[in-house]
Design an enzyme around this catalytic site. Structure first.
Site, PDB file in Angstrom:
ATOM      1  CB  CYS A  46      40.688  44.368  45.172  1.00  0.00           C
ATOM      2  SG  CYS A  46      41.821  45.717  44.795  1.00  0.00           S
ATOM      3  CG  ASP A  63      39.423  46.616  37.442  1.00  0.00           C
ATOM      4  OD1 ASP A  63      39.832  47.694  37.904  1.00  0.00           O
ATOM      5  OD2 ASP A  63      39.257  45.601  38.125  1.00  0.00           O
ATOM      6  CG  HIS A  66      38.261  47.611  40.947  1.00  0.00           C
ATOM      7  ND1 HIS A  66      39.096  46.542  40.729  1.00  0.00           N
ATOM      8  CD2 HIS A  66      38.290  47.830  42.288  1.00  0.00           C
ATOM      9  CE1 HIS A  66      39.618  46.135  41.871  1.00  0.00           C
ATOM     10  NE2 HIS A  66      39.135  46.903  42.838  1.00  0.00           N
TER      11      HIS A  66
END
Length: 359
Positions: free
Chosen positions: A146, A301, A330
């Site tokens: 991320c 995601d 995610h």
């Protein structure tokens, strides 16, 4: 003469009993105390302010090149070591890697003036240097997830430290697009929406604000609750759900100066993609990345769109580079326990087998 007894009339009663049991199980899951998160065996090898560098030794070391994990400043790092069967750290140590995990910690009001330069140069780069020295290895693999992937890519482009491999998962590179509401993006980019005054007022943004912001971006998915209801009898599924639920609600505070820089330099001006970002006097040019690169995105995601990650493949100078997309969301990709399975086939062939090094 035989008598046949119909069970049809009993079915509604049986269904009611089944549904009652299921609702009781669901109620128990929702009201019982949050689970304790027991980390993979570790020890602290470096600390600066609130930030800690954890060392997780391999269960049976097979690879000479250790792995250094970097996570986002926006959430708590234990999502990468959330429990047996789901831990990214545990999955890697089981596959023979020594693992270093950088835990940013939670900033207080006294940390309001910390910038992204502080985090990337003073914390991340120094922690990486310490990990290399502690491991005794000549090189190290850097893995960022991320926003941690964005920070890892930035550091890889400006540091002289020996990064053997770079792995980026669900990494935002192009901030002109994304999964946040388009009105937000437009407002930030044209100057109508600014978080500067808010950050100046609070100094360090409270965790409640970050939690609310993520709830607005990714509202509760009804399917998540439906899955919990239908699988409340599945102890393994319930345990993973409880860990995810705890982490989701355990939000992270954010230093005000870094937060302003994050939105202005990345979302407003998209400096990383444009090659205009400068960190502590060092120009961030992703073309400086020449090491083997593995980037992967998640097909479902809701936080980082695939289009946000793809540009890095054309910006780096790496000749050995791979991009793949995996089924999952995610966070769910982490909790399923397949994260290490995704990394290992690529990473193991580029990490030096320990037996080869010894021979």
């Amino acid at each position: 003469m035989s008598t046949r007894v119909s069970t049809k009339s009993f079915l509604p009663l049986l269904n009611i009993e089944k549904e009652t049991k299921r609702w009781n199980q669901l109620y128990k899951v929702m009201t019982e105390p949050k689970p304790d998160i027991i980390p993979t065996p570790r020890k602290c090898v470096w600390k600066k302010n609130k930030t800690t560098l954890w060392y997780h030794p391999a269960k049976e070391k097979k690879h000479a090149v250790p792995v250094f994990l970097v996570y986002s400043l926006l959430n708590k790092v234990y999502i990468l070591d959330v429990g047996e069967g789901s831990s990214v750290v545990g999955g890697l140590t089981e596959r023979g890697y020594d693992v270093y995990l950088l835990d940013w910690g939670t900033p207080g009001l006294e940390d309001a003036d910390l910038t992204l330069e502080n985090y990337i140069i003073d914390y991340l780069e120094n922690a990486l240097k310490r990990a290399i020295r502690h491991s005794g290895a000549k090189e190290i693999s850097l893995m960022g997830y991320c926003l941690g992937g964005t920070m890892a890519a930035i550091l890889a482009s400006i540091t002289s430290l020996p990064i053997k491999n770079l792995v980026l998962a669900a990494v935002p590179i192009d901030f002109s697009i994304g999964t946040v509401p388009q009105k937000w993006l437009d407002g930030i980019q044209n100057g109508e929406l600014s978080f500067d005054r808010f950050a100046n007022a609070y100094r360090t943004l409270p965790s409640e604000f970050l939690y609310l912001m993520f709830k607005l971006i990714t509202p509760l998915n009804a399917a998540t609750m439906a899955n919990l209801y239908t699988r409340a009898h599945d102890e393994k599924y319930v345990e993973k759900w409880r860990r995810m639920d705890k982490w989701t609600k355990d939000a992270q505070a954010f230093a005000g100066a870094a937060f302003k820089q994050f939105f202005n330099d990345f979302y407003k001006e998209n400096k990383l993609l444009q090659g205009e970002l400068v960190m502590d006097g060092r120009k961030v040019d992703l073309k400086n990345i020449k090491c083997p690169l593995f980037v992967f995105s998640c097909s479902r995601d809701t936080l980082i769109a695939e289009k946000q990650s793809l540009p890095i493949m054309d910006l780096v100078s790496s000749e050995d580079k791979t991009y793949e997309v995996y089924e999952g969301g995610h966070v769910s990709l982490v909790l399923t326990g397949v994260f290490a399975e995704i990394m290992d086939p690529w990473l193991s062939t580029r990490s030096h087998d320990l037996q080869e090094v010894r021979s």
